[in-house]
Design a protein around this motif. Sequence first.
Motif, PDB file in Angstrom:
ATOM      1  N   THR A 145       0.135   6.757   3.872  1.00  0.00           N
ATOM      2  CA  THR A 145       0.833   8.026   4.092  1.00  0.00           C
ATOM      3  C   THR A 145       0.258   8.579   5.405  1.00  0.00           C
ATOM      4  N   PRO A 146       0.833   9.663   5.934  1.00  0.00           N
ATOM      5  CA  PRO A 146       0.290  10.212   7.180  1.00  0.00           C
ATOM      6  C   PRO A 146      -1.075  10.890   7.016  1.00  0.00           C
ATOM      7  N   GLU A 147      -1.527  11.082   5.775  1.00  0.00           N
ATOM      8  CA  GLU A 147      -2.813  11.760   5.556  1.00  0.00           C
ATOM      9  C   GLU A 147      -3.965  10.982   6.180  1.00  0.00           C
TER      10      GLU A 147
ATOM     11  N   THR B  17      -6.991  10.548   5.346  1.00  0.00           N
ATOM     12  CA  THR B  17      -7.785   9.713   4.431  1.00  0.00           C
ATOM     13  C   THR B  17      -7.088   8.372   4.177  1.00  0.00           C
ATOM     14  N   ALA B  18      -5.769   8.417   4.004  1.00  0.00           N
ATOM     15  CA  ALA B  18      -5.017   7.179   3.759  1.00  0.00           C
ATOM     16  C   ALA B  18      -5.002   6.302   5.005  1.00  0.00           C
ATOM     17  N   VAL B  19      -4.877   6.943   6.175  1.00  0.00           N
ATOM     18  CA  VAL B  19      -4.829   6.186   7.434  1.00  0.00           C
ATOM     19  C   VAL B  19      -6.174   5.504   7.698  1.00  0.00           C
ATOM     20  N   THR B  20      -7.250   6.240   7.431  1.00  0.00           N
ATOM     21  CA  THR B  20      -8.588   5.668   7.602  1.00  0.00           C
ATOM     22  C   THR B  20      -8.769   4.448   6.710  1.00  0.00           C
ATOM     23  N   ASP B  21      -8.313   4.555   5.463  1.00  0.00           N
ATOM     24  CA  ASP B  21      -8.437   3.431   4.533  1.00  0.00           C
ATOM     25  C   ASP B  21      -7.520   2.271   4.934  1.00  0.00           C
ATOM     26  N   ALA B  22      -6.360   2.590   5.486  1.00  0.00           N
ATOM     27  CA  ALA B  22      -5.459   1.534   5.978  1.00  0.00           C
ATOM     28  C   ALA B  22      -6.123   0.797   7.136  1.00  0.00           C
ATOM     29  N   TYR B  23      -6.787   1.546   7.985  1.00  0.00           N
ATOM     30  CA  TYR B  23      -7.492   0.930   9.108  1.00  0.00           C
ATOM     31  C   TYR B  23      -8.579  -0.029   8.604  1.00  0.00           C
ATOM     32  N   ALA B  24      -9.263   0.369   7.536  1.00  0.00           N
ATOM     33  CA  ALA B  24     -10.297  -0.504   6.956  1.00  0.00           C
ATOM     34  C   ALA B  24      -9.688  -1.833   6.514  1.00  0.00           C
TER      35      ALA B  24
ATOM     36  N   GLN C  64       1.451 -12.071   9.794  1.00  0.00           N
ATOM     37  CA  GLN C  64       1.849 -10.858  10.495  1.00  0.00           C
ATOM     38  C   GLN C  64       1.401  -9.637   9.713  1.00  0.00           C
ATOM     39  N   LEU C  65       0.694  -8.768  10.411  1.00  0.00           N
ATOM     40  CA  LEU C  65       0.156  -7.572   9.792  1.00  0.00           C
ATOM     41  C   LEU C  65       1.020  -6.400  10.237  1.00  0.00           C
ATOM     42  N   ALA C  66       1.604  -5.703   9.269  1.00  0.00           N
ATOM     43  CA  ALA C  66       2.507  -4.618   9.641  1.00  0.00           C
ATOM     44  C   ALA C  66       2.156  -3.354   8.871  1.00  0.00           C
ATOM     45  N   LEU C  67       2.376  -2.220   9.500  1.00  0.00           N
ATOM     46  CA  LEU C  67       2.099  -0.936   8.860  1.00  0.00           C
ATOM     47  C   LEU C  67       3.403  -0.279   8.433  1.00  0.00           C
TER      48      LEU C  67
ATOM     49  N   ALA D 159       6.388  10.306   4.981  1.00  0.00           N
ATOM     50  CA  ALA D 159       6.327  11.089   6.209  1.00  0.00           C
ATOM     51  C   ALA D 159       7.305  12.252   6.102  1.00  0.00           C
ATOM     52  N   THR D 160       6.967  13.367   6.749  1.00  0.00           N
ATOM     53  CA  THR D 160       7.833  14.543   6.749  1.00  0.00           C
ATOM     54  C   THR D 160       9.069  14.296   7.611  1.00  0.00           C
ATOM     55  N   ASP D 161       8.840  13.650   8.736  1.00  0.00           N
ATOM     56  CA  ASP D 161       9.971  13.316   9.605  1.00  0.00           C
ATOM     57  C   ASP D 161       9.619  12.073  10.428  1.00  0.00           C
ATOM     58  N   ARG D 162      10.593  11.651  11.217  1.00  0.00           N
ATOM     59  CA  ARG D 162      10.445  10.432  11.998  1.00  0.00           C
ATOM     60  C   ARG D 162       9.270  10.529  12.975  1.00  0.00           C
ATOM     61  N   HIS D 163       9.061  11.708  13.506  1.00  0.00           N
ATOM     62  CA  HIS D 163       8.012  11.869  14.514  1.00  0.00           C
ATOM     63  C   HIS D 163       6.631  11.716  13.902  1.00  0.00           C
ATOM     64  N   GLU D 164       6.484  12.254  12.688  1.00  0.00           N
ATOM     65  CA  GLU D 164       5.194  12.106  12.020  1.00  0.00           C
ATOM     66  C   GLU D 164       4.936  10.622  11.710  1.00  0.00           C
ATOM     67  N   ALA D 165       6.000   9.918  11.298  1.00  0.00           N
ATOM     68  CA  ALA D 165       5.868   8.486  11.006  1.00  0.00           C
ATOM     69  C   ALA D 165       5.460   7.724  12.269  1.00  0.00           C
ATOM     70  N   ARG D 166       6.176   8.000  13.349  1.00  0.00           N
ATOM     71  CA  ARG D 166       5.902   7.357  14.642  1.00  0.00           C
ATOM     72  C   ARG D 166       4.464   7.560  15.075  1.00  0.00           C
ATOM     73  N   SER D 167       4.036   8.820  15.047  1.00  0.00           N
ATOM     74  CA  SER D 167       2.707   9.118  15.580  1.00  0.00           C
ATOM     75  C   SER D 167       1.620   8.510  14.684  1.00  0.00           C
ATOM     76  N   THR D 168       1.890   8.429  13.373  1.00  0.00           N
ATOM     77  CA  THR D 168       0.917   7.785  12.473  1.00  0.00           C
ATOM     78  C   THR D 168       0.771   6.311  12.826  1.00  0.00           C
ATOM     79  N   TYR D 169       1.923   5.645  13.001  1.00  0.00           N
ATOM     80  CA  TYR D 169       1.881   4.230  13.382  1.00  0.00           C
ATOM     81  C   TYR D 169       1.170   4.047  14.722  1.00  0.00           C
ATOM     82  N   GLN D 170       1.545   4.890  15.677  1.00  0.00           N
ATOM     83  CA  GLN D 170       0.997   4.720  17.018  1.00  0.00           C
ATOM     84  C   GLN D 170      -0.520   4.918  17.050  1.00  0.00           C
ATOM     85  N   ARG D 171      -0.953   5.917  16.297  1.00  0.00           N
ATOM     86  CA  ARG D 171      -2.392   6.183  16.251  1.00  0.00           C
ATOM     87  C   ARG D 171      -3.139   4.968  15.703  1.00  0.00           C
ATOM     88  N   LEU D 172      -2.702   4.473  14.562  1.00  0.00           N
ATOM     89  CA  LEU D 172      -3.418   3.356  13.949  1.00  0.00           C
ATOM     90  C   LEU D 172      -3.320   2.090  14.796  1.00  0.00           C
TER      91      LEU D 172
END
Length: 282
Positions: free
Chosen positions: A161-163, A165-172, A185-188, A193-206
């Motif tokens: 999820t965009p949270e 804590t979840a992103v940190t654990d996904a990174y692990a 192939q590793l995919a996220l 997500a609240t909207d497309r932009h939040e989804a995008r930025s979560t993916y991009q960050r990770l």
Amino acid sequence: MRTDDQASRLRQLMHETRQTQTIAVTSGKGGVGKSNIALNLSILLSASGRRVALVDADLALANLDVLVDVNVLANLSHVIAGTRSVEDIIVDLPGGAQLVPGASGLAKLAELSEFQRARLLNDLASLEADNDSIIIDTGAGIGPDVLQFAISADMTIVVTTPEPTAVTDAYAVVKVMHKKGYAGQLALLVNRATDRHEARSTYQRLSSVARKFLGAKVLDAGYVLEDPRVRQAVQARKPFVTASPRCLASRCLAAVANKISRKSTFVEQKENFFRRVANWFA
Ligand SMILES: Nc1ncnc2c1ncn2[C@@H]1O[C@H](COP(=O)(O)OP(=O)(O)O)[C@@H](O)[C@H]1O
Ligand SMILES: [Mg+2]
């Protein structure tokens, strides 16, 4: 084209389409939507004409048979005990996909005897002959039971999820998979997500952190928006893509399924999937 040319082309096509694609759906943090994604993705892929088997491989908290109202009489615990075969326990899901029901609180794969483990994985291997796609719903985290399924799969979808804590654990998860030399192939997939932009930025960050600090490539599986219909479908014990095919979440997941169908997600591997899982312990 001559008829025998056509026949040989047809044989070739059939041979090509018989290659089984294995997709593990996993996450770092629990409760992020893995099982819902795995279930509904299986249904969408089977609707597009694929033969799909969904395996409930969350050995700690198996619950796919709760998410969808199917009559399960036996599960993987019976296969491990040797009283049933995988073929005996398979149940049909709405739309044609098939479910291999799991059992909560199963012994860890590593704790099974070599004989039990071989019997289980050999039996599961029979699924590969009969299906185009095998979707594996794994447990959360980076324990060996989760990792062995993920690392053996052609594609691993890490759900977050965009949270933070979840992103940190996904990174692990990404980090461990990368360190173990994952060849698939590793995919996220960003869920809720609240909207497309939040989804995008979560993916991009990770993905940028993974690239920068690990040199790992994390593909973009897409996203599913927060949608009250998901909860309603869970309450009704119906897959949300069947209960509300036009809802936000269904449309988002359809885009994910499309992406997966279009991409060539096969990795050259000498052995079949469950054999690779078995070799993890060798
Ligand atoms: N896109 C979504 N929108 C709203 N609620 C969701 C969404 N995805 C998941 N949920 C909620 O989260 C709960 C947990 O999902 P589940 O698939 O069981 O997670 P996991 O398998 O990762 O533990 C679901 O029962 C549902 O209520
Ligand atoms: Mg689950």
